[in-house]
Design an enzyme around this catalytic site. Structure first.
Site, PDB file in Angstrom:
ATOM      1  N   CYS A  12     -17.252  -6.776   5.445  1.00 53.25           N
ATOM      2  CA  CYS A  12     -17.739  -7.254   4.138  1.00 53.25           C
ATOM      3  C   CYS A  12     -18.828  -8.306   4.380  1.00 53.25           C
ATOM      4  CB  CYS A  12     -16.598  -7.871   3.341  1.00 53.25           C
ATOM      5  SG  CYS A  12     -15.994  -9.389   4.091  1.00 53.25           S
ATOM      6  N   GLU A 127      -6.833 -19.453   3.543  1.00 55.60           N
ATOM      7  CA  GLU A 127      -7.616 -19.605   2.300  1.00 55.60           C
ATOM      8  C   GLU A 127      -6.792 -20.336   1.235  1.00 55.60           C
ATOM      9  OE1 GLU A 127      -9.207 -15.967   0.538  1.00 55.60           O
ATOM     10  OE2 GLU A 127      -9.184 -16.963  -1.412  1.00 55.60           O
ATOM     11  N   SER A 251     -12.547  -7.029   7.695  1.00 52.23           N
ATOM     12  CA  SER A 251     -12.909  -7.611   8.993  1.00 52.23           C
ATOM     13  C   SER A 251     -12.745  -6.594  10.126  1.00 52.23           C
ATOM     14  CB  SER A 251     -12.053  -8.854   9.260  1.00 52.23           C
ATOM     15  OG  SER A 251     -10.692  -8.587   8.967  1.00 52.23           O
TER      16      SER A 251
HETATM   17  S1  SF4 Z   1     -14.776 -12.864   3.419  1.00 51.76           S
HETATM   18 FE1  SF4 Z   1     -13.103 -12.490   1.987  1.00 51.76          FE
HETATM   19  S2  SF4 Z   1     -13.862 -13.303   0.042  1.00 51.76           S
HETATM   20 FE2  SF4 Z   1     -15.638 -13.085   1.368  1.00 51.76          FE
HETATM   21  S3  SF4 Z   1     -16.493 -11.066   0.861  1.00 51.76           S
HETATM   22 FE3  SF4 Z   1     -15.085 -10.801   2.599  1.00 51.76          FE
HETATM   23  S4  SF4 Z   1     -13.109 -10.258   1.708  1.00 51.76           S
HETATM   24 FE4  SF4 Z   1     -14.386 -11.124   0.079  1.00 51.76          FE
END
Ligand code: SF4
Length: 267
Positions: A12, A127, A251
Site C-alpha cells: 500500500c 497504531e 505489507s
Molecule cells: S500503512 Fe496502513 S493506514 Fe497507511 S495506507 Fe497502508 S494499510 Fe492504510
C-alpha cells in the site's frame, strides 16, 4: 485448476512510503550514524530482515540506545516515545503513514473538545497504542467520539458502533478512519471469495490488515489458509479444488506473491 489474484495486491501507499524513507536514511547515513526503527517499520518479517541486512535495527524501547537516528514506523508511536526521543537528543525521522496521522489528529481534536474517545481496534497493536497515548485518560461522557484502527474490518466497526449507540449519549461523532487501501483490499477479497473454492492469504502473521483479510475469508466458509512464505503452502490443500484465490496484505511484497503462485503452479 485456475488461480486468481485479488486486485490490490502489493504494498500500500503507506508501506511503500515507510520503506522508501528507511532506505533513503540508510543510504544517506550508513557508516556515519546508527539507524533504528521503533518497532518493525512494517509488519512483514521478510522485509524487516532485508532492511536489517542493510543496517536498520529494530528497537522496542529507548533504554539501550545513546544517540543515533530513530525512525518511527508506519504505525506511529506513543506520544511518550516521541517525547523521550526528543529529550534524549536522538535524531527522529517520522515514517508514520499519513492516514494514521489523520486518525491521530482526530483523536487530538476530540480530546481538546472534551469527548470520551472510543478506538475500535486491537489494543496491543502499535497504531492503537499510539492513538491511546494521544487520547490520554478517558472520562465517561455523554459526548462520544468513535474512530477505528485504519486496518479494521468494516463489519466489525459497524457492529461496535451499534453497541455504542445503545448507550446514553447526548452526541456521538463517528469517523471512518479505515484507510482506502484497506477498504479496497477487503472488497477485492470478498469479490474473489464468491468465485473460489480455496483462498490463500499472504502476509505477515503480525500484520493487522492481513489478519483482517484472513478473518473475512474464514467467515465466508471457503477453505482458507494464511501463509507468510512459500514453504508453508501445502500440496494437500489443493486436492479437488478448481478455483484458487490469492489475496495479500498491505505489507506483502509482490515478489512473495509471485513465488507462492509459482509454487502452486508446480503442484
Ligand atoms: S500503512 Fe496502513 S493506514 Fe497507511 S495506507 Fe497502508 S494499510 Fe492504510
Amino acid at each position: 485448476m485456475k488461480i486468481k489474484v485479488a486486485r490490490c495486491a502489493g504494498f500500500c501507499f503507506g508501506v511503500k512510503r515507510a520503506i522508501n524513507i528507511a532506505e533513503s536514511a540508510l543510504k544517506e547515513l550508513k557508516g556515519r550514524d546508527r539507524i533504528y526503527s521503533f518497532g518493525a517499520i512494517i509488519h512483514n518479517p521478510q522485509v524487516v530482515e532485508e532492511l536489517f541486512k542493510k543496517g536498520l535495527r529494530v528497537i522496542n524501547n529507548l533504554e539501550k540506545i545513546k544517540g543515533g537516528t530513530v525512525i518511527i514506523s508506519s504505525h506511529g508511536a506513543p506520544l511518550e516515545t516521541v517525547e523521550d526521543i526528543k529529550r534524549k537528543g536522538i535524531k527522529l525521522i517520522d515514517a508514520t503513514c499519513p492516514f494514521v496521522k489523520y486518525a491521530q489528529n482526530i483523536v487530538k481534536d476530540l480530546k481538546k473538545d472534551g469527548y470520551e474517545i472510543i478506538i475500535v481496534g486491537d489494543s496491543a497493536h502499535p497504531e492503537v497504542k499510539a492513538l491511546k497515548s494521544i487520547a490520554g485518560k478517558n472520562k465517561k461522557s455523554k459526548k462520544i467520539g468513535v474512530i477505528s484502527q485504519t486496518t479494521q474490518n468494516k463489519e466489525n466497526y459497524i457492529n461496535e458502533i451499534k453497541k455504542i449507540l445503545n448507550r446514553d449519549f447526548s452526541e456521538v461523532k463517528i469517523f471512518n478512519t479505515i484507510c482506502n487501501d484497506t477498504s479496497k483490499r477487503q472488497s477485492a477479497t470478498r469479490r474473489l471469495l464468491e468465485d473460489c473454492d480455496l483462498m490463500i492469504v499472504i502476509g505477515g502473521k503480525n500484520s493487522a490488515n492481513t489478519k483482517r483479510l484472513w478473518q473475512i475469508c474464514k467467515e465466508s466458509g471457503v477453505d482458507s489458509f494464511h501463509v507468510e512464505t512459500e514453504p508453508e503452502v501445502n500440496k494437500n490443500w489443493f486436492n479437488g479444488k478448481k478455483r484458487v484465490g490469492i489475496t495479500s496484505g498491505a505489507s506483502t511484497p509482490d515478489s512473495m506473491v509471485k513465488k507462492i503462485i509459482e509454487r502452486i503452479r508446480r503442484f
